[in-house]
Design a protein around this motif. Sequence first.
Motif, PDB file in Angstrom:
ATOM      1  N   GLU A 511       0.836  -1.200   0.000  1.00  0.00           N
ATOM      2  CA  GLU A 511       0.000   0.000   0.000  1.00  0.00           C
ATOM      3  C   GLU A 511       0.875   1.257   0.000  1.00  0.00           C
ATOM      4  OE1 GLU A 511      -2.761   0.013   3.182  1.00  0.00           O
ATOM      5  OE2 GLU A 511      -3.950  -1.664   2.449  1.00  0.00           O
ATOM      6  N   GLN A 512       1.969   1.215   0.750  1.00  0.00           N
ATOM      7  CA  GLN A 512       2.882   2.371   0.788  1.00  0.00           C
ATOM      8  C   GLN A 512       3.432   2.670  -0.608  1.00  0.00           C
ATOM      9  OE1 GLN A 512       6.007   1.857   3.596  1.00  0.00           O
ATOM     10  NE2 GLN A 512       7.096   3.712   3.005  1.00  0.00           N
ATOM     11  N   VAL A 513       3.753   1.614  -1.378  1.00  0.00           N
ATOM     12  CA  VAL A 513       4.252   1.814  -2.744  1.00  0.00           C
ATOM     13  C   VAL A 513       3.191   2.494  -3.603  1.00  0.00           C
ATOM     14  CG1 VAL A 513       5.050   0.653  -4.829  1.00  0.00           C
ATOM     15  CG2 VAL A 513       5.837  -0.134  -2.591  1.00  0.00           C
ATOM     16  N   LEU A 514       1.932   1.968  -3.571  1.00  0.00           N
ATOM     17  CA  LEU A 514       0.880   2.537  -4.422  1.00  0.00           C
ATOM     18  C   LEU A 514       0.515   3.950  -3.980  1.00  0.00           C
ATOM     19  CD1 LEU A 514      -1.495  -0.501  -5.012  1.00  0.00           C
ATOM     20  CD2 LEU A 514       0.229   0.472  -6.527  1.00  0.00           C
ATOM     21  N   ILE A 515       0.531   4.222  -2.660  1.00  0.00           N
ATOM     22  CA  ILE A 515       0.257   5.593  -2.193  1.00  0.00           C
ATOM     23  C   ILE A 515       1.248   6.564  -2.820  1.00  0.00           C
ATOM     24  CG2 ILE A 515       0.390   7.102  -0.159  1.00  0.00           C
ATOM     25  CD1 ILE A 515      -0.801   4.779   1.447  1.00  0.00           C
ATOM     26  N   ASN A 516       2.514   6.180  -2.821  1.00  0.00           N
ATOM     27  CA  ASN A 516       3.552   7.052  -3.378  1.00  0.00           C
ATOM     28  C   ASN A 516       3.333   7.278  -4.871  1.00  0.00           C
ATOM     29  OD1 ASN A 516       6.272   8.023  -4.220  1.00  0.00           O
ATOM     30  ND2 ASN A 516       6.712   7.662  -2.043  1.00  0.00           N
ATOM     31  N   LEU A 517       3.034   6.205  -5.623  1.00  0.00           N
ATOM     32  CA  LEU A 517       2.850   6.346  -7.073  1.00  0.00           C
ATOM     33  C   LEU A 517       1.577   7.108  -7.389  1.00  0.00           C
ATOM     34  CD1 LEU A 517       3.979   2.813  -8.331  1.00  0.00           C
ATOM     35  CD2 LEU A 517       5.319   4.904  -8.099  1.00  0.00           C
ATOM     36  N   PHE A 518       0.445   6.803  -6.682  1.00  0.00           N
ATOM     37  CA  PHE A 518      -0.805   7.534  -6.923  1.00  0.00           C
ATOM     38  C   PHE A 518      -0.609   9.024  -6.638  1.00  0.00           C
ATOM     39  CE2 PHE A 518      -3.681   3.607  -5.940  1.00  0.00           C
ATOM     40  CZ  PHE A 518      -3.250   3.032  -7.117  1.00  0.00           C
ATOM     41  N   GLN A 519       0.030   9.321  -5.510  1.00  0.00           N
ATOM     42  CA  GLN A 519       0.218  10.733  -5.123  1.00  0.00           C
ATOM     43  C   GLN A 519       1.056  11.471  -6.161  1.00  0.00           C
ATOM     44  OE1 GLN A 519       1.206  11.592  -0.993  1.00  0.00           O
ATOM     45  NE2 GLN A 519       2.867  12.896  -1.688  1.00  0.00           N
ATOM     46  N   ASN A 520       2.171  10.866  -6.618  1.00  0.00           N
ATOM     47  CA  ASN A 520       3.014  11.517  -7.624  1.00  0.00           C
ATOM     48  C   ASN A 520       2.245  11.749  -8.916  1.00  0.00           C
ATOM     49  OD1 ASN A 520       5.128  11.509  -5.832  1.00  0.00           O
ATOM     50  ND2 ASN A 520       6.180   9.739  -6.731  1.00  0.00           N
ATOM     51  N   ALA A 521       1.453  10.736  -9.336  1.00  0.00           N
ATOM     52  CA  ALA A 521       0.721  10.867 -10.592  1.00  0.00           C
ATOM     53  C   ALA A 521      -0.354  11.950 -10.482  1.00  0.00           C
ATOM     54  CB  ALA A 521       0.094   9.527 -10.963  1.00  0.00           C
ATOM     55  N   LEU A 522      -1.108  11.988  -9.362  1.00  0.00           N
ATOM     56  CA  LEU A 522      -2.141  13.014  -9.195  1.00  0.00           C
ATOM     57  C   LEU A 522      -1.533  14.413  -9.142  1.00  0.00           C
ATOM     58  CD1 LEU A 522      -4.439  11.194  -6.603  1.00  0.00           C
ATOM     59  CD2 LEU A 522      -5.001  11.719  -8.985  1.00  0.00           C
ATOM     60  N   GLU A 523      -0.393  14.555  -8.505  1.00  0.00           N
ATOM     61  CA  GLU A 523       0.263  15.864  -8.479  1.00  0.00           C
ATOM     62  C   GLU A 523       0.762  16.268  -9.865  1.00  0.00           C
ATOM     63  OE1 GLU A 523       3.287  15.432  -5.586  1.00  0.00           O
ATOM     64  OE2 GLU A 523       1.963  15.701  -3.861  1.00  0.00           O
ATOM     65  N   ALA A 524       1.179  15.267 -10.688  1.00  0.00           N
ATOM     66  CA  ALA A 524       1.683  15.570 -12.024  1.00  0.00           C
ATOM     67  C   ALA A 524       0.584  16.082 -12.948  1.00  0.00           C
ATOM     68  CB  ALA A 524       2.340  14.323 -12.625  1.00  0.00           C
ATOM     69  N   VAL A 525      -0.668  15.545 -12.794  1.00  0.00           N
ATOM     70  CA  VAL A 525      -1.760  15.955 -13.684  1.00  0.00           C
ATOM     71  C   VAL A 525      -2.593  17.083 -13.083  1.00  0.00           C
ATOM     72  CG1 VAL A 525      -1.863  13.635 -14.658  1.00  0.00           C
ATOM     73  CG2 VAL A 525      -3.364  14.231 -12.748  1.00  0.00           C
ATOM     74  N   GLU A 526      -2.251  17.569 -11.893  1.00  0.00           N
ATOM     75  CA  GLU A 526      -3.079  18.571 -11.214  1.00  0.00           C
ATOM     76  C   GLU A 526      -3.250  19.848 -12.043  1.00  0.00           C
ATOM     77  OE1 GLU A 526      -3.579  20.401  -6.714  1.00  0.00           O
ATOM     78  OE2 GLU A 526      -1.771  19.313  -7.294  1.00  0.00           O
ATOM     79  N   PRO A 527      -2.206  20.367 -12.732  1.00  0.00           N
ATOM     80  CA  PRO A 527      -2.407  21.608 -13.503  1.00  0.00           C
ATOM     81  C   PRO A 527      -3.296  21.432 -14.734  1.00  0.00           C
ATOM     82  CG  PRO A 527      -0.071  21.238 -12.986  1.00  0.00           C
ATOM     83  CD  PRO A 527      -0.793  19.973 -12.704  1.00  0.00           C
ATOM     84  N   ARG A 528      -3.529  20.215 -15.175  1.00  0.00           N
ATOM     85  CA  ARG A 528      -4.277  19.987 -16.411  1.00  0.00           C
ATOM     86  C   ARG A 528      -5.763  19.818 -16.114  1.00  0.00           C
ATOM     87  NH1 ARG A 528      -1.044  17.215 -20.883  1.00  0.00           N
ATOM     88  NH2 ARG A 528      -3.149  16.822 -21.626  1.00  0.00           N
TER      89      ARG A 528
END
Length: 613
Positions: A511-528
Amino acid sequence: MDAPSANRSSADLSRSTRRQWLAFAALLLVLSFGALHAAGVYGRATALSVLEQQGRTEANLKVALLRAVLERPRALPFLLSRDRDVSDALTDTAAGKREFLDRKLEELVTGTSAAVIYVIDPRGVAVSASNWREPTSFVGNDYSFRAYFSRAMKDGTAEHFALGSVSKRPGLYISHRIGPATAPLGVVVVKMEFDQLERDWHETQRPSYVVDANHVVLISSIPSWRFMTTEPLPADGLAAIRESLQFGEAPLAPLPFERQADDNLIRALLPGGGTQSYLRITVPVISTPWQFEYLVPTGEAVAAAMREARLFALLLLGAITLLAAFWLQRRQRALANAAREQAAREELERRVVERTRDLSLARDRLETEIADHRETETKLQFVQQDLVQANRLAILGQVAAGVAHEINQPLATIRAYADNAKVFLGRSKPEPVLENLDHIAGLTDRIATITEDLKALARKGRTAEEPVAVREVIDGAILLLRSRFTGRLERLVIAPLPAGLQVFGNRLRLEQVLINLFQNALEAVEPRADGRVDVTVEVHEGAVLIAVTDNGPGLSDTILAQLFEPFNTSKEKGLGLGLVIAKDIVSDYGGQLEVKTDAGGASFRIHLRKVGK
């Protein structure tokens, strides 16, 4: 005084004067020879001292470069000894396994400074090598006689410098045993060659070479000196080295050195002909039994220093001679004229006083300079102490910030559960309260796991693996992200999952791995405005692939090159620890974490072992 007496006195004075001048000339000649000899000795000693200081500084720099070159490939055999593809190639004799390993080793050689990488089975026969395409491929050759094979099978690891039995090229062989000592599967070997380092040394035009514990030259800026010796080898040691074929058929002859009175001074016969004097400087190579030797030419520097010292001695002696001749002439004139003698004495006393005053002033200036130097040294010590303390505080801050970064999501979720529990208590509903408290207890376990993963950056640790449902891992990660990404989780699109799909691992850590990847991906698409994160799960034979793909700006080549290194991040407030910990967690359970990126976004792909068929 009558005329005869005057004449006799004049004749006696003339003879006394001639004797004094003859004695003065003889003394001047003796002093000249003595001064020139002493000046030559002093100039030579001074030049050798300066050359030794300069040469030792240069030698230390070269040793530092050598150690840097040595350290790069040392971790590679250890990592490959734990690689599943290597183990499979030794346990499964199928051609496909070994051909896959050949290609993998070939790619590793291209990306590292190693000359060749190969895997040897327990019998000592190479089963896979990075040079499998070449006519001089190591595959199929027997290396059981090599010391790096036998010592690695016995001790687990070994380093051995030798001449290649197939390639006929010298190099350092770094080996590591595959599997436990009780049931070894084989040995992985990385060969490192030093051609570029020898060329760099050769460009300095000063002989540089490395010798082993047997005084055999291993690495040299002069190729013809390789495998020669700095000391004559005993007959039994010479026979043992030749029998081991460590240096092939090299004669192991002594270097063309002629030692002088000082052991550090030698005359060497150069390959192009002619001899030259050198100052030999030796520096040990830390973490190896080797010794680095550096030859600094002394001819021109010593000759120039001796010329300067002798010239200065001649000038000083000339000045002293003039003063002595003047004093002698004055003294002789004083015999005839007492008044002039007194005047000369007063003049000499005056000069002595002036010289004494100058010396006193010079002494005062010297004492002032010494006091200034001591004050500067004291300040430097304080500055060094401040720098050490600042470095310790910086490291402490990085660790504390890393812990805060990783436990932020669990703490936010704990706060949410605690607030809900208070609401349910107010409504007199104990069952939801107990459920929330159970969730809080589970999250504290998660925080403990995270702190253990942070410590694993310096010390590897692993939680026992167990079957884990992929659906539960994804749902748990989304649950912890709700407090952070309220109203934005609809951008996270989960594709339908196969029913009952399980992988090997630990639920909290995955879960810690997926939290990190989900969070990075959501932050990457936030401006769009059309930002989207797709999560897909694919099942292959014996493996499960979880892909987290976003349509953000992607990753630059600079960030991609250092993506999985600690404390490297592209975020203003990031620490660069999340992906490092995530990769370590996936590797602990026999999986891989890889990334693909382009202008259309980034895709992080997790490979895990599937439970069952």
